[in-house]
Design a protein around this motif. Structure first.
Motif, PDB file in Angstrom:
ATOM      1  N   TRP A  55       0.928  -1.122  -0.356  1.00  0.00           N
ATOM      2  CA  TRP A  55       0.144  -0.374   0.054  1.00  0.00           C
ATOM      3  C   TRP A  55       0.886   1.387   0.115  1.00  0.00           C
ATOM      4  O   TRP A  55       0.366   2.514  -0.889  1.00  0.00           O
ATOM      5  N   ALA A  56       2.070   1.325   1.269  1.00  0.00           N
ATOM      6  CA  ALA A  56       2.516   2.462   0.645  1.00  0.00           C
ATOM      7  C   ALA A  56       3.310   2.300  -0.548  1.00  0.00           C
ATOM      8  O   ALA A  56       3.858   3.645  -1.090  1.00  0.00           O
ATOM      9  N   GLY A  57       4.249   1.346  -0.860  1.00  0.00           N
ATOM     10  CA  GLY A  57       5.252   1.489  -2.082  1.00  0.00           C
ATOM     11  C   GLY A  57       4.400   2.054  -3.640  1.00  0.00           C
ATOM     12  O   GLY A  57       4.382   3.122  -3.747  1.00  0.00           O
ATOM     13  N   VAL A  58       2.748   1.107  -3.720  1.00  0.00           N
ATOM     14  CA  VAL A  58       2.140   1.791  -5.100  1.00  0.00           C
ATOM     15  C   VAL A  58       1.429   3.666  -4.813  1.00  0.00           C
ATOM     16  O   VAL A  58       1.351   4.292  -5.809  1.00  0.00           O
ATOM     17  N   THR A  59       1.422   4.098  -4.067  1.00  0.00           N
ATOM     18  CA  THR A  59       0.641   5.368  -2.764  1.00  0.00           C
ATOM     19  C   THR A  59       1.511   5.893  -3.047  1.00  0.00           C
ATOM     20  O   THR A  59       1.959   6.946  -3.710  1.00  0.00           O
ATOM     21  N   ALA A  60       3.515   5.537  -3.016  1.00  0.00           N
ATOM     22  CA  ALA A  60       4.213   6.732  -3.625  1.00  0.00           C
ATOM     23  C   ALA A  60       4.582   6.832  -5.027  1.00  0.00           C
ATOM     24  O   ALA A  60       4.924   7.563  -5.899  1.00  0.00           O
ATOM     25  N   GLN A  61       4.080   5.395  -5.402  1.00  0.00           N
ATOM     26  CA  GLN A  61       3.722   5.588  -6.694  1.00  0.00           C
ATOM     27  C   GLN A  61       4.042   6.641  -7.612  1.00  0.00           C
ATOM     28  O   GLN A  61       3.810   6.395  -8.835  1.00  0.00           O
ATOM     29  N   MET A  62       2.197   6.496  -6.877  1.00  0.00           N
ATOM     30  CA  MET A  62       1.210   7.228  -7.890  1.00  0.00           C
ATOM     31  C   MET A  62       1.613   7.823  -7.331  1.00  0.00           C
ATOM     32  O   MET A  62       1.550   9.464  -7.984  1.00  0.00           O
ATOM     33  N   THR A  63       2.278   9.069  -6.734  1.00  0.00           N
ATOM     34  CA  THR A  63       2.109  10.894  -6.103  1.00  0.00           C
ATOM     35  C   THR A  63       3.265  10.348  -6.817  1.00  0.00           C
ATOM     36  O   THR A  63       3.472  12.452  -7.566  1.00  0.00           O
ATOM     37  N   GLU A  64       4.396  10.429  -7.566  1.00  0.00           N
ATOM     38  CA  GLU A  64       5.408  10.450  -8.998  1.00  0.00           C
ATOM     39  C   GLU A  64       4.885  10.484  -9.254  1.00  0.00           C
ATOM     40  O   GLU A  64       4.711  11.474 -10.349  1.00  0.00           O
TER      41      GLU A  64
END
Length: 654
Positions: A97-106
């Motif tokens: 969840w945290a990794g995808v959230t960071a990915q989508m933030t980028e």
């Protein structure tokens, strides 16, 4: 030791005394499925994910769409953990969840850990993952803070997404960036060259000079349609926004803050009032002034993801059911379920029986393939959509919605509605069809038949199916150990090897959560009392055999030959139900008998009944022991809440 006493934490305690003489096949298959799933998610993670949990992807993102597609491959991983998956599955899910959230933030699609702004048909798909983590670990302070902060994007008018005077979510596209006008660059023009949308036809059917799909080959017409979509579909409230009630209900489940509970009730009530003014049928669009049809010449149909385009009932009924379920959670009252009943009854009243189910509707081919229905078979079809010329776009009745209504109420009326659909269904309801789709549903008919005592082989058949589903996904993964071809961001969803539909049905006695943003409910949930975590302990299998208005019949089996298990049995997903009484089987003398005897004796059992008066009880399962219980339950007797199992930890019986 007696078969009934209190556990160290004060919960009622039942001890299983019946030895496992004949090992149930369903129990073996269920534990095998847990083992295979815990191997499969690790392989998916190793194959497709980066060290921080994001999906390995080197392609581009387009328009406003895409956030949901990166969360969806993991949406049911916390569900598996809550059922009894591996200890490290929950931290892994949080990492993803945290990794995808960071990915989508980028990529610029997420701000402050939340979608910048998109429609709730897709936001609901994104948030299934988040809701499941919150339910699996309500003691996680970081996710609790996120849940409250995300909910206030809608419950707090200062965020701009909600107008309390008009009682509307002010746009179809909303999020952490506030309301986003229009529908984004994807629909600046709507051309017939966008062949993937041809099956859904015209988004608006009242533009002069645009009467059918072919007219959209004209660049001028395509631009005129795009302009009208931005102006009329891109403003005001739409029925699909009712899925936002899950975001706010999820926050309410932590502390029962009035700001959240009151918002859910007020927003759903506003839509119910509009439905009442429309003869009971929920409209799909509300203008910026709070008036139905304000942007559609007074018509109750025409809104974004509404009755006219693109999916009709598929999206509107899902949102209405999600909202009705959430209101039921908050209020404890099922009176508001007509918000979801009336749309279903309305389309069923327009049904016809035809032999072309695979070709007549915009989405019919997939249903026919999954149900193995050949051309020429009579099938009851209902219209999914409504436009200027009335009802159209015929499909088979979606069983998930009448199943949810019956599951929530156990009423004779809701059961009768469901059973009436079996005639002309086009397939034998008792047959377990071998398919899987990303929504983790579709096998309602054989499961309901099982609960009603008409399909005794379903547990074994369904668990064999689930193992087959995992095997197929693993084979697909091993054939394609690389990123998505052609930047297909939907690719990973089709490869997610975690399957939980069957486990959810058999273990919790409930249908899976509605895919476009529903919260997961249950007749019973479980915890490991010795280890203080949710889910069935290792070696323990569970089966809900019956579920009705008065309670459930439940079997628990400890297949471990060496170790005892302590199982917390909880009524309801959020301890909202109360176990009033338990009747269970207690073994007499006679097993294992004398070693000189050749026969393996069948232990005699007698029923024992005792009062409980709690949402939870603890069942002690010695090695190779089983217990059958009838739990008499009062539904919605208590206020539901996110509740963990750490405080139920007990010492092993000596």
């Amino acid at each position: 030791m007696s078969a009934m006493n209190d556990s160290p934490d004060g919960l009622p305690h039942v001890k299983a005394t019946v030895p496992v003489r004949e090992t149930p096949l369903w129990a073996v298959l269920e534990r095998r499925l847990f083992t295979v799933l815990d191997q499969a998610w690790r392989e998916f993670e190793a194959t497709y994910c980066g060290p921080d949990g994001r999906l390995t992807y080197g392609g581009r993102m387009h328009h406003r769409d895409g956030v949901d597609d990166f969360y969806e491959p993991f949406f049911n991983w916390p569900v598996l953990y809550r059922l009894g998956g591996a200890d490290d599955l929950l931290p892994s899910a949080k990492k993803h969840w945290a990794g995808v959230t960071a990915q989508m933030t980028e990529f610029g699609f997420v701000r402050d850990e939340y979608e910048v702004g998109y429609d709730w048909f897709h936001q609901g798909e994104s948030l299934n993952f988040f809701y499941a983590i919150c339910a699996a670990d309500p003691d996680d302070a970081a996710f609790r803070e996120r849940a409250l902060r995300f909910a206030r994007l809608y419950s707090d008018p200062a965020q701009g997404n909600y107008d309390p005077a008009a009682r509307i979510i002010v746009a179809p596209h909303t999020g952490s960036g506030g309301p986003r006008p229009g529908l984004g660059t994807e629909w600046i023009e709507y051309s017939a060259r966008q062949t993937g949308m041809k099956a859904y036809g015209l988004p608006l059917d009242d533009l002069p000079g645009i009467a059918d799909w072919e007219d959209l080959f004209s660049e001028e017409n395509a631009r005129r349609m795009g302009d009208a979509m931005q102006e009329r579909l891109g403003r005001g409230d739409t029925a699909i926004n009712l899925a936002a009630t899950s975001l706010v209900t999820n926050a309410w489940l932590y502390d029962h803050a009035p700001e959240f509970g009151n918002w859910v009730v007020d927003y759903v009530s506003a839509w119910r009032e509009r439905a009442a003014a429309n003869g009971g049928l929920i409209p799909d669009n509300i203008g910026p002034s709070g008036i139905v049809g304000e942007l559609h010449e007074g018509h109750w149909y025409g809104g974004h993801y509404g009755w006219a385009w693109p999916h009709g009932l598929h999206s509107v009924e899902a949102a209405a059911m999600i909202a009705a379920v959430n209101e039921t959670l908050v209020t404890g009252d099922t009176a508001g379920l007509d918000l979801a009943r009336v749309p279903l009854d309305t389309v069923v009243a327009q049904s016809v029986v035809r032999t072309d189910a695979a070709t007549t509707g915009s989405m019919g081919w997939g249903w026919a393939q999954k149900m193995s229905v050949a051309p020429g078979v009579p099938v009851q079809l209902v219209p999914y959509r409504h436009g200027a010329n009335g009802w159209f776009d015929l499909h088979p009745v979606p069983l998930i919605y009448p199943v949810w209504l019956w599951w929530l109420t156990s009423s004779a009326g809701d059961l009768g509605r469901l059973e009436s659909l079996e005639k002309d269904a086009g397939f034998d309801w008792r047959e377990t069809k071998w398919f899987q789709d990303k929504e983790e549903q579709g096998h309602e008919a054989p499961w309901v038949s099982f609960l009603l005592g008409r399909n005794p082989g379903y547990p074994e058949d369904a668990l064999a199916l689930a193992l087959g589903q995992v095997a197929k996904r693993l084979a697909l993964m091993r054939a394609t150990p690389y990123g998505p071809p052609d930047d297909d961001i939907h690719w990973w969803q089709r490869l997610n090897p975690v399957v939980t539909e069957v486990l959810t049905q058999l273990v919790t006695g409930a249908p899976p959560a509605l895919y476009n943003g529903g919260l997961a409910l249950a007749r019973v949930t479980f915890g490991d009392a010795l280890r203080g975590r949710p889910g069935l302990p290792d070696g323990v299998a569970a089966l809900v055999r019956e579920a009705d208005a008065d309670g459930v019949c439940l079997d628990l089996v400890n297949l471990d030959a060496l170790s005892a298990r302590e199982v917390v049995v909880q009524a309801g997903a959020f301890a909202e139900d109360r176990i009033d009484q338990v009747t269970f089987d207690q073994a007499g003398d006679g097993y294992p008998a004398d070693s000189h005897d050749y026969l393996i004796p069948d232990p005699e059992v007698r029923p024992v009944t005792t009062s409980i008066g709690s949402p939870r009880l603890v069942v002690s399962l010695p090695p190779l022991h089983r217990i059958s219980m009838r739990l008499k339950i009062t539904r919605r007797a208590q206020r539901p809440a996110h509740t963990g199992f750490a405080h139920t930890a007990t010492q092993k019986d000596t």
